[in-house]
Design an enzyme around this catalytic site. Structure first.
Site, mmCIF file in Angstrom:
data_model
loop_
_atom_site.group_PDB
_atom_site.id
_atom_site.type_symbol
_atom_site.label_atom_id
_atom_site.label_comp_id
_atom_site.label_asym_id
_atom_site.label_seq_id
_atom_site.Cartn_x
_atom_site.Cartn_y
_atom_site.Cartn_z
ATOM 1 N N LEU A 18 72.868 -21.185 -5.826
ATOM 2 C CA LEU A 18 74.277 -20.778 -5.764
ATOM 3 C C LEU A 18 74.601 -19.742 -6.837
ATOM 4 O O LEU A 18 75.685 -19.182 -6.847
ATOM 5 C CB LEU A 18 75.195 -21.997 -5.944
ATOM 6 N N ILE A 152 65.829 -36.127 -8.215
ATOM 7 C CA ILE A 152 65.249 -37.130 -9.128
ATOM 8 C C ILE A 152 64.924 -36.468 -10.466
ATOM 9 O O ILE A 152 65.194 -36.999 -11.537
ATOM 10 C CB ILE A 152 63.974 -37.738 -8.507
ATOM 11 N N CYS A 384 52.118 -1.990 -16.736
ATOM 12 C CA CYS A 384 51.070 -2.972 -17.027
ATOM 13 C C CYS A 384 49.882 -2.784 -16.080
ATOM 14 O O CYS A 384 49.148 -1.820 -16.232
ATOM 15 C CB CYS A 384 51.652 -4.382 -17.006
ATOM 16 N N MET A 387 49.723 0.699 -15.011
ATOM 17 C CA MET A 387 49.132 1.631 -15.969
ATOM 18 C C MET A 387 47.611 1.523 -15.905
ATOM 19 O O MET A 387 46.891 2.528 -15.901
ATOM 20 C CB MET A 387 49.661 1.313 -17.373
ATOM 21 N N HIS A 510 55.914 -4.116 -20.745
ATOM 22 C CA HIS A 510 56.914 -4.289 -19.679
ATOM 23 C C HIS A 510 58.287 -3.795 -20.153
ATOM 24 O O HIS A 510 59.068 -4.590 -20.695
ATOM 25 C CB HIS A 510 57.032 -5.765 -19.313
ATOM 26 N N GLU A 512 60.799 -3.245 -18.462
ATOM 27 C CA GLU A 512 61.873 -3.840 -17.650
ATOM 28 C C GLU A 512 62.516 -5.053 -18.330
ATOM 29 O O GLU A 512 63.650 -5.400 -18.029
ATOM 30 C CB GLU A 512 61.362 -4.222 -16.256
#
Ligand code: GLN
Length: 541
Positions: A18, A152, A384, A387, A510, A512
């Site tokens: 959600l 659970i 990564c 490259m 990375h 990003e």
């Protein structure tokens, strides 16, 4: 003595997915816009010690923090929204909780007691929550509980919230996120699943203070009153969260709904003025009104699940806004690329990204994609593994080293241009043993990297085992591939770039993970800028 931190727990009911992470981050943004310091934590009820060993198809991207924690992708949202780094303490799994309780038991810390879920597991959960608030660094700690009430696995977490609510009194509250399904046959939003999910919370002894109701349609006051009546909350604490086009609109929608005001009111804090989201609104305005549109090809092997590349696609949204341009990502499966179809597959693309990844599947497709970008002067960003593939491609097709490869894919390659360091060769366990987290990198003079970052010393986050093999470095440099970013401790190659190409950059780290709304990452911004230029060249041709 600083004021004690306030704790906000975010739980979910009815269904998963959600958007608890986005609601948590939006609330945090609203509080930050009022001058408060906020951190967000995610508690995940699965048994893995961290998501580092999970296949991206299972759980989406693994997000890496500065301190090298492999974490849930929601932490990426927290950082992108708040522009504040997170750490290992911000993501805790059931596996980690049990691991530390069992370690304590083995050490004899429990003095002969029987170790049980309550109080030992719940105490460990509570400590992990309170740890973030103890240092006095944050006014608010928002803790998001993964999963859905009734699972659970999440029981010990809900029990810990029950205990903490009791302990912390006025300093804690619970936001419960639910779904109001829309029945098209009768044209109504239904509240029953929300009522049931609140009942389930009550069975566990937790009364939610605020309900955020996800819905496809606006929630009228009749419905809000009804939900309030059945769920023991005030009508103004029933917050509508209507589906948004972009996650970046959600803080603004939550501001309209006064989510922050209700939170402050319930925690007994002053409600002065309003949250300053002016910069954020400006970002959203630009996002909604781009001046142009370009196509970027993202080559990867997990593209069936877009969440596998969440931080990359979000970085493109940030970089697009910085260039006032909308970016359409064309997802290209690396296994589908071959020499015969590459031209057709990449037609109309203004830039090509080759994504991170592990293992041999689809590797040759990535190499073909890179050759195409290199030979046709198309802006290229390799991240990564991307490259590493650029290095392999260059070795094979420019240096003439036939069968050059990474030893990850071919341990017997005659030319291991990408290889393991000695320290990695000794690694036995897979979890948490890669080169992880932030490492320094020095940029070379007269390099594209320096032009992009505008700073000689940078820090970027890593998550890999293999490295550029420096035995080949001089050969690469002689042929026009420059190592433009170097780790100062040990000389590892962190960035490669081509001299005779408009924009061809490969990074071992990375980028990003560090792009945020406030600070779009310079590599993505620069890459998009080059792609916009490429688009203009192509359109005029
Ligand atoms: N598989 C490569 C390595 O371990 C690259 C990892 C990545 O792309 N994150 O070095």
């Amino acid at each position: 003595m600083p004021n004690p931190a306030k704790y906000i727990f975010v739980t979910g009911g009815v269904t998963s997915s959600l958007g608890k992470g986005i609601i948590s981050a939006s609330l945090a943004k609203l509080l930050q816009g009022r001058g408060y310091t906020v951190t967000i934590q995610k508690l995940d009820p699965y048994i893995n010690v961290d998501p580092g060993t999970l296949n991206p198809y299972e759980h989406g991207e693994c997000f890496v923090t500065d301190d090298g924690a492999e974490t849930d992708l929601d932490l990426g949202h927290y950082e992108r929204f708040l522009n504040v780094p997170t750490s290992q303490a911000n993501n805790v799994t059931t596996g980690r909780i049990y691991q530390s309780v069992i370690e304590k038991e083995r050490r004899g810390d429990f003095l002969g007691k029987t170790v049980q879920v309550i109080p030992h597991i719940t105490d460990e959960i509570k400590n992990r929550i309170k740890l973030l608030g103890k240092k006095g660094e944050f006014d608010f700690v928002i803790t998001e509980i993964g999963g859905t009430v009734g699972d659970i696995e999440s029981l010990p977490y809900i029990e810990s919230i029950r205990q903490l609510k009791w302990e912390l009194g006025k300093n804690a509250l619970v936001v419960h996120l639910t779904l109001l399904p829309y029945l098209s046959t009768t044209g109504e939003l239904k509240t029953k699943p929300t009522q049931h999910s609140v009942k389930m919370m009550l069975e566990y002894g937790v009364q939610p203070d605020i309900l955020v109701c996800r819905s496809e349609h606006p929630v009228g006051s009749d419905l809000r009153n009804k939900i309030a009546l059945f769920c023991n909350v005030a009508p103004n604490a029933v917050i509508e969260s209507v589906d948004a086009k972009s996650i970046y609109e959600v803080p603004l929608l939550m501001k309209d709904e006064k989510l922050d005001v209700v939170v402050l009111e319930k925690l007994g804090l002053d409600i002065k003025g309003e949250s300053d989201l002016s910069k954020w609104s400006e970002f959203v305005r630009k996002l909604q009104n781009p001046k142009g549109k370009i196509n970027i090809g993202l080559v990867g092997k997990y593209i069936e699940l877009k969440d596998s590349y969440k931080s990359i696609s979000e970085s493109f949204i940030h970089a697009g806004v910085a260039n006032e341009c909308s970016i359409n990502i064309t997802w290209i499966h690396s296994e589908d690329i071959d020499d015969d179809n590459v031209k057709e597959k990449f037609a109309g693309l203004s830039g090509i990204v080759v994504a991170p990844g592990f293992g041999n599947r689809g590797i040759e497709g990535k190499i073909i994609a890179i050759q195409y970008a290199r030979e046709n002067n198309i802006p290229f960003l390799g991240i990564c593994l991307g490259m590493q593939c650029a290095v392999i491609e260059f070795a094979r097709n420019v240096l003439g080293l036939k069968n050059a490869h990474s030893t990850e894919m071919n341990p017997l390659t005659p030319h291991p241009v990408i290889d393991l360091l000695e320290t990695q060769k000794k690694v036995v366990n897979m979890g948490g043993t890669m080169r992880l987290g932030a490492y320094p990198c020095n940029l070379e003079d007269n390099s594209k990297a320096l032009e992009i970052y505008k700073s000689k010393h940078i820090q970027e986050r890593h998550r890999h085992r293999y490295e550029f093999n420096n035995e080949y470095l001089s050969d690469f440099e002689r042929h026009g591939m420059m190592a433009s970013g170097i780790n100062p401790n040990g000389g590892l190659v962190e960035i490669i770039e081509l001299k005779n190409h408009p924009w061809f950059v490969g990074v071992q780290f990375h980028p990003e993970y560090k792009s945020t709304v406030d600070n779009p990452h310079p590599l993505f911004v620069g890459f998009v800028k080059a792609a916009v230029k490429e688009y203009a060249v192509k359109s005029n041709a």
